[in-house]
Design a protein around this motif. Structure first.
Motif, PDB file in Angstrom:
ATOM      1  N   UNK A 365       0.831  -1.204   0.000  1.00 56.12           N
ATOM      2  CA  UNK A 365       0.000   0.000   0.000  1.00 56.12           C
ATOM      3  C   UNK A 365       0.867   1.256   0.000  1.00 56.12           C
ATOM      4  N   UNK A 366       1.924   1.235   0.823  1.00 56.43           N
ATOM      5  CA  UNK A 366       2.822   2.397   0.893  1.00 56.43           C
ATOM      6  C   UNK A 366       3.507   2.638  -0.450  1.00 56.43           C
ATOM      7  N   UNK A 367       3.935   1.567  -1.122  1.00 57.45           N
ATOM      8  CA  UNK A 367       4.564   1.729  -2.434  1.00 57.45           C
ATOM      9  C   UNK A 367       3.577   2.290  -3.450  1.00 57.45           C
ATOM     10  N   UNK A 368       2.348   1.812  -3.421  1.00 55.69           N
ATOM     11  CA  UNK A 368       1.345   2.320  -4.369  1.00 55.69           C
ATOM     12  C   UNK A 368       1.066   3.799  -4.117  1.00 55.69           C
ATOM     13  N   UNK A 369       1.108   4.205  -2.853  1.00 57.51           N
ATOM     14  CA  UNK A 369       0.911   5.625  -2.539  1.00 57.51           C
ATOM     15  C   UNK A 369       2.045   6.478  -3.123  1.00 57.51           C
ATOM     16  N   UNK A 370       3.283   5.993  -2.988  1.00 61.80           N
ATOM     17  CA  UNK A 370       4.429   6.725  -3.538  1.00 61.80           C
ATOM     18  C   UNK A 370       4.331   6.789  -5.065  1.00 61.80           C
ATOM     19  N   UNK A 371       4.002   5.663  -5.677  1.00 62.32           N
ATOM     20  CA  UNK A 371       3.848   5.620  -7.134  1.00 62.32           C
ATOM     21  C   UNK A 371       2.731   6.566  -7.570  1.00 62.32           C
ATOM     22  N   UNK A 372       1.638   6.593  -6.825  1.00 60.26           N
ATOM     23  CA  UNK A 372       0.534   7.496  -7.136  1.00 60.26           C
ATOM     24  C   UNK A 372       0.955   8.959  -7.083  1.00 60.26           C
ATOM     25  N   UNK A 373       1.818   9.293  -6.129  1.00 60.57           N
ATOM     26  CA  UNK A 373       2.325  10.662  -6.023  1.00 60.57           C
ATOM     27  C   UNK A 373       3.101  11.043  -7.277  1.00 60.57           C
ATOM     28  N   UNK A 374       3.992  10.165  -7.721  1.00 60.79           N
ATOM     29  CA  UNK A 374       4.786  10.465  -8.915  1.00 60.79           C
ATOM     30  C   UNK A 374       3.903  10.516 -10.163  1.00 60.79           C
ATOM     31  N   UNK A 375       2.860   9.693 -10.207  1.00 62.63           N
ATOM     32  CA  UNK A 375       1.957   9.715 -11.357  1.00 62.63           C
ATOM     33  C   UNK A 375       1.179  11.040 -11.410  1.00 62.63           C
ATOM     34  N   UNK A 376       0.866  11.601 -10.254  1.00 58.67           N
ATOM     35  CA  UNK A 376       0.239  12.930 -10.224  1.00 58.67           C
ATOM     36  C   UNK A 376       1.204  13.984 -10.775  1.00 58.67           C
ATOM     37  N   UNK A 377       2.490  13.862 -10.404  1.00 55.51           N
ATOM     38  CA  UNK A 377       3.493  14.767 -10.988  1.00 55.51           C
ATOM     39  C   UNK A 377       3.512  14.654 -12.507  1.00 55.51           C
ATOM     40  N   UNK A 378       3.413  13.423 -12.983  1.00 54.07           N
ATOM     41  CA  UNK A 378       3.439  13.187 -14.426  1.00 54.07           C
ATOM     42  C   UNK A 378       2.277  13.893 -15.109  1.00 54.07           C
ATOM     43  N   UNK A 379       1.097  13.811 -14.509  1.00 55.54           N
ATOM     44  CA  UNK A 379      -0.075  14.463 -15.087  1.00 55.54           C
ATOM     45  C   UNK A 379       0.117  15.983 -15.159  1.00 55.54           C
ATOM     46  N   UNK A 380       0.716  16.555 -14.117  1.00 53.60           N
ATOM     47  CA  UNK A 380       0.969  18.001 -14.096  1.00 53.60           C
ATOM     48  C   UNK A 380       1.897  18.397 -15.245  1.00 53.60           C
ATOM     49  N   UNK A 381       2.951  17.616 -15.445  1.00 56.12           N
ATOM     50  CA  UNK A 381       3.915  17.913 -16.515  1.00 56.12           C
ATOM     51  C   UNK A 381       3.267  17.714 -17.881  1.00 56.12           C
ATOM     52  N   UNK A 382       2.502  16.625 -18.034  1.00 55.25           N
ATOM     53  CA  UNK A 382       1.806  16.364 -19.310  1.00 55.25           C
ATOM     54  C   UNK A 382       0.863  17.513 -19.647  1.00 55.25           C
ATOM     55  N   UNK A 383       0.069  17.916 -18.672  1.00 54.49           N
ATOM     56  CA  UNK A 383      -0.895  18.996 -18.901  1.00 54.49           C
ATOM     57  C   UNK A 383      -0.187  20.292 -19.305  1.00 54.49           C
ATOM     58  N   UNK A 384       0.960  20.545 -18.694  1.00 51.72           N
ATOM     59  CA  UNK A 384       1.710  21.765 -19.001  1.00 51.72           C
ATOM     60  C   UNK A 384       2.154  21.799 -20.453  1.00 51.72           C
ATOM     61  N   UNK A 385       2.805  20.735 -20.909  1.00 50.47           N
ATOM     62  CA  UNK A 385       3.315  20.727 -22.283  1.00 50.47           C
ATOM     63  C   UNK A 385       2.183  20.630 -23.305  1.00 50.47           C
ATOM     64  N   UNK A 386       1.109  19.922 -22.952  1.00 53.58           N
ATOM     65  CA  UNK A 386      -0.037  19.885 -23.862  1.00 53.58           C
ATOM     66  C   UNK A 386      -0.644  21.273 -24.025  1.00 53.58           C
ATOM     67  N   UNK A 387      -0.715  22.021 -22.920  1.00 51.89           N
ATOM     68  CA  UNK A 387      -1.293  23.362 -22.985  1.00 51.89           C
ATOM     69  C   UNK A 387      -0.438  24.314 -23.810  1.00 51.89           C
ATOM     70  N   UNK A 388       0.855  23.991 -23.940  1.00 50.85           N
ATOM     71  CA  UNK A 388       1.762  24.834 -24.714  1.00 50.85           C
ATOM     72  C   UNK A 388       1.833  24.414 -26.182  1.00 50.85           C
ATOM     73  N   UNK A 389       1.064  23.375 -26.540  1.00 56.35           N
ATOM     74  CA  UNK A 389       0.984  22.961 -27.936  1.00 56.35           C
ATOM     75  C   UNK A 389       2.008  21.945 -28.378  1.00 56.35           C
ATOM     76  N   UNK A 390       2.719  21.338 -27.435  1.00 62.33           N
ATOM     77  CA  UNK A 390       3.725  20.335 -27.800  1.00 62.33           C
ATOM     78  C   UNK A 390       3.069  18.978 -28.025  1.00 62.33           C
ATOM     79  N   UNK A 391       3.713  18.152 -28.861  1.00 68.64           N
ATOM     80  CA  UNK A 391       3.348  16.744 -28.967  1.00 68.64           C
ATOM     81  C   UNK A 391       4.047  16.018 -27.812  1.00 68.64           C
TER      82      UNK A 391
END
Length: 462
Positions: A365-391
């Motif tokens: 459970x603790x590992x899944x929580x840590x992985x979930x945290x990093x996946x949220x970071x990934x979404x933030x970065x994805x959303x940023x570059x998508x909003x700037x028009x990058x592929x």
């Protein structure tokens, strides 16, 4: 000599004002003395350069394969450029989203298990020295149960190690120098570099940025980051990573079925790197052994590094099924066991205690929580570059975002981002020629740093 004569020969040095001549009772008078003239020559001092000291050299020839390697290994080179930038801008807040190093603390349930084991080593009852080179029996059983349940992978098929990267090199020693190899392009650079060091390749071909005698399996957005196997030459070894580092793509069940069939048709061995399997969101296989027939053609290597923050603790494992045989019928696992026993004394008993805690219900459970945290970071970065028009690619099944900068050099983009935003990324070309024009952005970072980095990206590319 009379006293008078002595006085006449005296120089104008007075005993009363010389600090170097002892006082005397004689009353000496100062007199001028004429000395015969002499020709005065000019002495010219010329600095003679010292002969260069010749370093002592042994008679041992350098491994010629080391000379084939290009520059430094990718991640130390990124770190070197980061260090140079920090010297140039000592007051800058540099944010690292480059090297895939975890940043969040090891979960308490896991860290406390290692602390407990460490303390036990200070007691007579709890001390232990060398352990089994293959890993502690209890941990191997837990890995089989947790990751390979119902896949007919047994405890004896599993070798616990100090990480997947180390096992890749040990596997290369098993394979030797005469095998041929294929690799996804782009891919984790340890596959190619270890092949070069082992002598499996030819020289580096600068015109195409490839080593001779390596089959580069092109993985692009156009082919869904899965190679066209119909145009792939036969090789003995196929390195394959899913979810992939650096592209973040994950192979589907149908794609992996084709890969296994391809290996079987050609008599190849797949080295399957599943170090990011727990980041999978899609319904894709998390192990190559979910594919029928894979146990006859595949090895799987994995790690606790990106699940539990063990990048510094060092703990991983490799699975070699008993069904995997060399062309003469000899089990691959037996040769790997021989290499492990020769080159390795087993993973740290403290790290293995941590690994066992990782696989407890609380640890998972603790590992899944840590992985979930990093996946949220990934979404933030994805959303940023998508909003700037990058592929943008990856992200969903891996902690890496693969950003396309068409027509630009990866190292140039890396340098511009570092210079203008003080953010470290990783140039895609460092993962192979197929990565040119891309930059990998890692989601491993503190949340505040990821948010600040995204603010700077928006400022740079608005």
């Amino acid at each position: 000599m009379s006293l008078i004569q002595h006085q006449l020969l005296s120089t104008s040095i007075s005993s009363s004002n010389s600090a170097f001549i002892a006082k005397t009772n004689f009353n000496l008078r100062t007199q001028n003395v004429s000395l015969p003239a002499r020709n005065i020559g000019i002495c010219k001092c010329v600095a003679t350069p010292q002969a260069e000291k010749t370093a002592y050299k042994t008679k041992v020839s350098r491994n010629e394969n080391m000379g084939k390697l290009q520059a430094g290994y990718l991640f130390p080179e990124v770190a070197r450029r980061k260090a140079a930038h920090m010297l140039k801008y000592p007051d800058a807040q540099v944010i690292s989203l480059g090297i895939g190093d975890t940043t969040e603390p090891i979960p308490e349930v896991i860290a406390s298990a290692m602390a407990k084991r460490s303390h036990e080593l200070s007691t007579l009852e709890g001390y232990s020295g060398y352990g089994a080179e293959q890993g502690e029996k209890q941990l191997r059983a837990a890995i089989a149960r947790t990751f390979y349940d119902n896949l007919d992978i047994e405890e004896g098929d599993i070798f616990v190690s100090d990480g997947a990267k180390c096992d890749i090199s040990r596997l290369q020693v098993v394979f030797g120098s005469s095998v041929t190899m294929a690799v996804q392009d782009p891919s984790y650079p340890a596959y190619v570099d270890s092949s070069v060091i082992m002598g499996q390749t030819g020289q580096f071909q600068k015109a195409i940025e490839q080593f001779a005698k390596i089959e580069y399996m092109k993985c692009t957005p156009e082919n869904g980051f899965f190679p066209d196997l119909s145009n792939t030459s036969h090789t003995d070894i196929i390195f394959f990573c899913s979810p992939n580092n650096p592209t973040g793509s994950a192979a589907s069940r149908e794609q992996l079925t084709r890969l296994v069939q391809f290996a079987k048709a050609n008599g190849s061995i797949i080295v399957y790197d599943s170090a990011y399997a727990l980041y999978m969101s899609d319904d894709n296989p998390r192990s190559i052994f979910e594919i029928p027939g894979a146990k006859e053609v595949a090895i799987e290597t994995s790690s606790f590094s990106k699940y539990a923050g063990f990048t510094g603790v060092r703990l991983g494992w490799t699975v070699i099924p008993k069904e995997l045989l060399f062309s003469d019928g000899f089990p691959v696992a037996k040769d790997f066991n021989r290499i492990v026993c020769t080159c390795f004394n087993g993973a740290s008993n403290i790290a293995q205690a941590g690994g066992l805690a990782c696989l407890s219900p609380e640890g998972l459970k603790a590992m899944r929580d840590v992985i979930g945290f990093y996946k949220e970071n990934t979404e933030i970065i994805m959303d940023t570059f998508n909003s700037l028009g990058f592929k943008v690619y990856g992200g969903k099944n891996a902690p890496y975002v693969w950003v396309h900068f068409p027509g630009q050099s990866s190292w140039d983009v890396f340098a511009e981002i570092l210079e203008k935003t003080h953010i470290v990324t990783t140039p895609g070309s460092g993962f192979g020629p197929g990565g040119e024009g891309f930059v990998r952005v890692s989601a491993f970072g503190h949340r505040k740093n990821v948010l600040e980095a995204c603010r700077r990206f928006k400022e740079l590319y608005k």
